[in-house]
Design a protein around this motif. Structure first.
Motif, PDB file in Angstrom:
ATOM      1  N   ARG A 103      -4.826   7.010   0.579  1.00  0.00           N
ATOM      2  CA  ARG A 103      -4.094   5.751   0.475  1.00  0.00           C
ATOM      3  C   ARG A 103      -4.486   5.032  -0.811  1.00  0.00           C
ATOM      4  O   ARG A 103      -5.571   5.240  -1.355  1.00  0.00           O
ATOM      5  CB  ARG A 103      -4.368   4.859   1.678  1.00  0.00           C
ATOM      6  N   TYR A 113      -2.735  -3.160  -5.878  1.00  0.00           N
ATOM      7  CA  TYR A 113      -3.421  -4.022  -6.833  1.00  0.00           C
ATOM      8  C   TYR A 113      -4.562  -3.300  -7.558  1.00  0.00           C
ATOM      9  O   TYR A 113      -5.129  -3.829  -8.503  1.00  0.00           O
ATOM     10  CB  TYR A 113      -3.954  -5.281  -6.141  1.00  0.00           C
ATOM     11  N   TYR A 120       0.849  -1.185   0.000  1.00  0.00           N
ATOM     12  CA  TYR A 120       0.000   0.000   0.000  1.00  0.00           C
ATOM     13  C   TYR A 120       0.890   1.241   0.000  1.00  0.00           C
ATOM     14  O   TYR A 120       2.033   1.222   0.473  1.00  0.00           O
ATOM     15  CB  TYR A 120      -0.898   0.038   1.240  1.00  0.00           C
ATOM     16  N   TYR A 146       0.707  11.255   4.001  1.00  0.00           N
ATOM     17  CA  TYR A 146       0.380  11.794   5.319  1.00  0.00           C
ATOM     18  C   TYR A 146       0.710  13.282   5.338  1.00  0.00           C
ATOM     19  O   TYR A 146       1.662  13.738   4.704  1.00  0.00           O
ATOM     20  CB  TYR A 146       1.187  11.101   6.423  1.00  0.00           C
ATOM     21  N   MET A 188       3.931   0.692   2.623  1.00  0.00           N
ATOM     22  CA  MET A 188       3.692  -0.371   3.574  1.00  0.00           C
ATOM     23  C   MET A 188       3.624  -1.704   2.856  1.00  0.00           C
ATOM     24  O   MET A 188       2.788  -1.898   1.975  1.00  0.00           O
ATOM     25  CB  MET A 188       2.408  -0.151   4.348  1.00  0.00           C
ATOM     26  N   LEU A 192       2.632  -5.498   2.810  1.00  0.00           N
ATOM     27  CA  LEU A 192       1.580  -6.234   3.497  1.00  0.00           C
ATOM     28  C   LEU A 192       2.159  -7.493   4.108  1.00  0.00           C
ATOM     29  O   LEU A 192       2.639  -8.368   3.404  1.00  0.00           O
ATOM     30  CB  LEU A 192       0.465  -6.593   2.514  1.00  0.00           C
ATOM     31  N   ILE A 193       2.138  -7.538   5.434  1.00  0.00           N
ATOM     32  CA  ILE A 193       2.642  -8.697   6.158  1.00  0.00           C
ATOM     33  C   ILE A 193       1.536  -9.174   7.077  1.00  0.00           C
ATOM     34  O   ILE A 193       1.058  -8.408   7.905  1.00  0.00           O
ATOM     35  CB  ILE A 193       3.863  -8.342   7.018  1.00  0.00           C
ATOM     36  N   LYS A 194       1.162 -10.416   6.964  1.00  0.00           N
ATOM     37  CA  LYS A 194       0.173 -10.977   7.866  1.00  0.00           C
ATOM     38  C   LYS A 194       0.838 -11.414   9.158  1.00  0.00           C
ATOM     39  O   LYS A 194       1.988 -11.808   9.173  1.00  0.00           O
ATOM     40  CB  LYS A 194      -0.530 -12.170   7.202  1.00  0.00           C
ATOM     41  N   PHE A 243       8.716   5.805   5.425  1.00  0.00           N
ATOM     42  CA  PHE A 243       8.409   7.158   4.995  1.00  0.00           C
ATOM     43  C   PHE A 243       9.497   7.734   4.094  1.00  0.00           C
ATOM     44  O   PHE A 243      10.678   7.405   4.219  1.00  0.00           O
ATOM     45  CB  PHE A 243       8.269   8.085   6.212  1.00  0.00           C
ATOM     46  N   GLU A 257      -4.106   1.119  -2.773  1.00  0.00           N
ATOM     47  CA  GLU A 257      -3.689  -0.281  -2.782  1.00  0.00           C
ATOM     48  C   GLU A 257      -2.995  -0.578  -4.105  1.00  0.00           C
ATOM     49  O   GLU A 257      -3.502  -0.185  -5.166  1.00  0.00           O
ATOM     50  CB  GLU A 257      -4.912  -1.210  -2.645  1.00  0.00           C
ATOM     51  N   PHE A 289       0.747   5.583   0.846  1.00  0.00           N
ATOM     52  CA  PHE A 289      -0.003   6.585   1.597  1.00  0.00           C
ATOM     53  C   PHE A 289       0.635   7.962   1.418  1.00  0.00           C
ATOM     54  O   PHE A 289       1.838   8.088   1.165  1.00  0.00           O
ATOM     55  CB  PHE A 289       0.026   6.267   3.107  1.00  0.00           C
ATOM     56  N   ASN A 325       2.331  -3.951  10.364  1.00  0.00           N
ATOM     57  CA  ASN A 325       2.450  -3.343   9.060  1.00  0.00           C
ATOM     58  C   ASN A 325       3.108  -1.973   9.213  1.00  0.00           C
ATOM     59  O   ASN A 325       2.461  -0.949   9.178  1.00  0.00           O
ATOM     60  CB  ASN A 325       1.071  -3.212   8.423  1.00  0.00           C
ATOM     61  N   LYS A 326       4.419  -1.988   9.372  1.00  0.00           N
ATOM     62  CA  LYS A 326       5.140  -0.743   9.600  1.00  0.00           C
ATOM     63  C   LYS A 326       5.208   0.075   8.325  1.00  0.00           C
ATOM     64  O   LYS A 326       5.174  -0.436   7.212  1.00  0.00           O
ATOM     65  CB  LYS A 326       6.551  -1.038  10.106  1.00  0.00           C
ATOM     66  N   LEU A 327       5.296   1.367   8.521  1.00  0.00           N
ATOM     67  CA  LEU A 327       5.369   2.322   7.423  1.00  0.00           C
ATOM     68  C   LEU A 327       6.818   2.726   7.176  1.00  0.00           C
ATOM     69  O   LEU A 327       7.575   2.956   8.111  1.00  0.00           O
ATOM     70  CB  LEU A 327       4.542   3.558   7.758  1.00  0.00           C
TER      71      LEU A 327
END
Lengths: 116, 117
Positions: free
Chosen positions: B50, B54, B33, B37, B95, B97-99, B107, B52, B35, B103-105
């Motif tokens: 934000r 995909y 993802y 800010y 970010m 995507l980690i399950k 910058f 995605e 973003f 989910n650290k950003l």
């Protein structure tokens, strides 16, 4: 609370002193993050908690940095034997769960740490 | 490791005009993802918009829109009808995507936007 609360807002310490920064996340938020933001730069990830478990501490710059979240709510970031390069704004963020898409990270106002 | 680059340290724009902020990133991930800010002098990071990875359709949020070019790894932000309250630092963030993990950003270095009356 209504938002993420951090205290103190400002902290001045002499080099070599220990400091403790507090983060009170939004009630019910599972995930909690700490970031370090040097002057004029973007935040950098320090560490992550899921409830009381510290699942990622890869961003902590040295073993002088220690974070805890013993009851899965309030978190404390502790810096021992502070050095001038530790001067920065320390941001805390929380989110409802690990899936950021639906539950964005909410940031606090940060603690500005100045080491003399 | 991912990197995010914002090449414009500072931008100024007249009130009611449009300004575009650039952001490029480097990653080998396919699912992620992006973003934007906003950080006013009060220091609190506020999520602006934000995207995605995909989704091909560019995200829009009121006066804020993005131009997402996945192949070029580019993610610019357009602020239309700029208002004085838009004056702030703007950060682009990535970010992965980690399950089952945070989910650290990551910058970028930020772009300071000054809206002039």
């Amino acid at each position: 609370g209504a938002g993420v609360s951090q205290s103190p807002r400002y902290k001045v310490a002499k080099r070599g002193q220990d400091v403790a920064l507090r983060c009170d996340p939004i009630s019910g938020h599972v995930s909690l993050f700490w970031y370090q933001q040097a002057l004029g730069q973007g935040p950098e990830f320090l560490t992550y908690f899921q409830n009381e478990a510290q699942l990622d501490k890869s961003g902590l710059p040295s073993d002088r940095f220690f974070a805890e979240r013993p009851e899965g709510s309030v978190s404390t970031l502790k810096i021992q034997r502070t050095q001038q390069e530790d001067s920065a704004v320390y941001l805390c963020a929380s989110s409802l769960a690990g899936d950021l898409l639906n539950q964005p990270q909410h940031f606090g106002d940060g603690t500005r740490l100045s080491i003399l | 490791a991912q990197t995010v680059t914002q090449s414009q340290p500072e931008m100024s724009v007249q009130e009611a005009e449009t300004v575009t902020l650039s952001c490029t990133y480097d990653t080998s991930e396919n699912n992620y993802y992006l973003f934007w800010y906003k950080q006013p002098p009060s220091r609190q990071m506020i999520l602006v918009i934000r995207q995605e990875a995909y989704k091909q359709q560019n995200a829009t949020e009121n006066r804020f829109s993005v131009n997402f070019q996945k192949a070029a790894k580019s993610f610019s932000l357009k602020i239309s009808d700029s208002q004085l309250g838009d004056t702030a630092m703007y950060f682009c963030a990535f970010m992965k995507l980690i399950k089952a993990a945070g989910n650290k950003l990551t910058f970028g270095g930020g772009t300071r936007v000054l809206v002039k009356p």
